[in-house]
Design an enzyme around this catalytic site. Sequence first.
Site, PDB file in Angstrom:
ATOM      1  N   HIS A 129      -3.387   6.877   1.866  1.00 33.46           N
ATOM      2  CA  HIS A 129      -3.823   5.594   1.219  1.00 33.46           C
ATOM      3  C   HIS A 129      -4.897   5.718   1.660  1.00 33.46           C
ATOM      4  O   HIS A 129      -5.494   5.449   2.677  1.00 33.46           O
ATOM      5  CB  HIS A 129      -2.460   4.525   1.561  1.00 33.46           C
ATOM      6  CG  HIS A 129      -3.777   2.946   1.516  1.00 33.46           C
ATOM      7  ND1 HIS A 129      -4.214   2.771   0.811  1.00 33.46           N
ATOM      8  CD2 HIS A 129      -3.644   2.488   2.619  1.00 33.46           C
ATOM      9  CE1 HIS A 129      -3.780   1.478   1.048  1.00 33.46           C
ATOM     10  NE2 HIS A 129      -4.501   1.257   1.736  1.00 33.46           N
ATOM     11  N   CYS A 149       0.719  -1.163   0.219  1.00 41.00           N
ATOM     12  CA  CYS A 149       0.064   0.068   0.317  1.00 41.00           C
ATOM     13  C   CYS A 149       0.734   1.199  -0.009  1.00 41.00           C
ATOM     14  O   CYS A 149       0.109   2.293  -0.140  1.00 41.00           O
ATOM     15  CB  CYS A 149      -0.938   0.177   1.300  1.00 41.00           C
ATOM     16  SG  CYS A 149      -2.096  -1.764   1.541  1.00 41.00           S
ATOM     17  N   ASN A 195     -10.901  -0.372  -2.337  1.00 43.65           N
ATOM     18  CA  ASN A 195      -9.263  -0.407  -1.879  1.00 43.65           C
ATOM     19  C   ASN A 195      -8.450  -0.638  -2.793  1.00 43.65           C
ATOM     20  O   ASN A 195      -8.287  -1.705  -2.771  1.00 43.65           O
ATOM     21  CB  ASN A 195      -8.950  -0.361  -0.078  1.00 43.65           C
ATOM     22  CG  ASN A 195      -7.710  -0.146   0.453  1.00 43.65           C
ATOM     23  OD1 ASN A 195      -6.392  -0.475  -0.475  1.00 43.65           O
ATOM     24  ND2 ASN A 195      -7.068  -1.062   1.562  1.00 43.65           N
TER      25      ASN A 195
END
Length: 346
Positions: free
Chosen positions: A270, A145, A300
């Site tokens: 993120h 990430c 995500n």
Amino acid sequence: MNDRSMIASATGAPGSRIVGLGHFQPERTMTNDDVAQLVETNDEWIRSRTGIVTRHVADDATTVADMAVAAGRHALEDAGVAAADVDLVIVATATAVDRSPNTAGRVAYHLRTGVMPGESTPEEASELDLRGVVGPAVLDVNVACSGFAHSVALADQAIRAGSARTALVVGAEKLTAFTDWTDRSTCILTADGAGAAVLQASETPGVGPVTWGSEPDLTPAVLIEAPGDKFAQDGRSVFKWAITRAADRARSVVERSGVSLDDIQVLVAHQANLRIIEPLAKALGMEDRVVVTDIVESGNTSAASIPLGLSKWWHAGKIPAGAPALLFGFGGGFAWAGQVVETPTR
């Protein structure tokens, strides 16, 4: 022995700056109601715990490289830069399935030729004769990430060292291919997509120094492991870190950049969970600034989430030009990284 080394010292530009942004998302979308057809959940439950309303899902034929190429092309067009002028390609991804050529190599080849390696017929290949052509350096970076922030740092450092002058940095993930659709705690999060940025050498630095690190106690908290190769995480541990340590890590990024939190106009963290992004913005005193919350419509997307959200909001006119923006990635590894950048000028 001579006190002086015979090896030349690398010298480059004083800095780099972002001159173009691009993104790509698959056409297919999945609503929360669609997810509820696969696992016991519902729209209200997902929204209240993640903020996600919809997410984009790639079909079986679409690869990480395909999405990276599309985002990279968009960024190059936005920057007005030809693919032949790029001397460094970095792709941040944790979900590429091919080992060689790496995703960056595939992206560089496709942007130069219009096809992926191995796709052309012998006749077409003869017309694409690249013998003697020096292509860009090609690197894949797997820090999950936080991969895009790490990759921006590597590109900036390469430009400062004189190893490159124009870099294409891409975050691309096909996270749904590694999703356990029976696991309610993770399948409600995942999505696919790519975002990209073009960095060029500049006499006036527009990318600040990176601050990065890892959290050894959380190394097993986010996993995609063999033999199952399915995304899994300890959501409670990740959330606890986000609300107790993330703000301090983000402050250290800003401090090293030489500006203050008051100077930051845009926060691009993120896109892990809206319940993480909003408290982080509040803890940093930035809730009244531009806080990118692309997770609501994109889910995500791991390494793609920062450049995807940044590019989408930039092209939609939601982010001002030439504005100091804090990029802050965190997640699998458990690694984190960030830098302050100036958004492109229009």
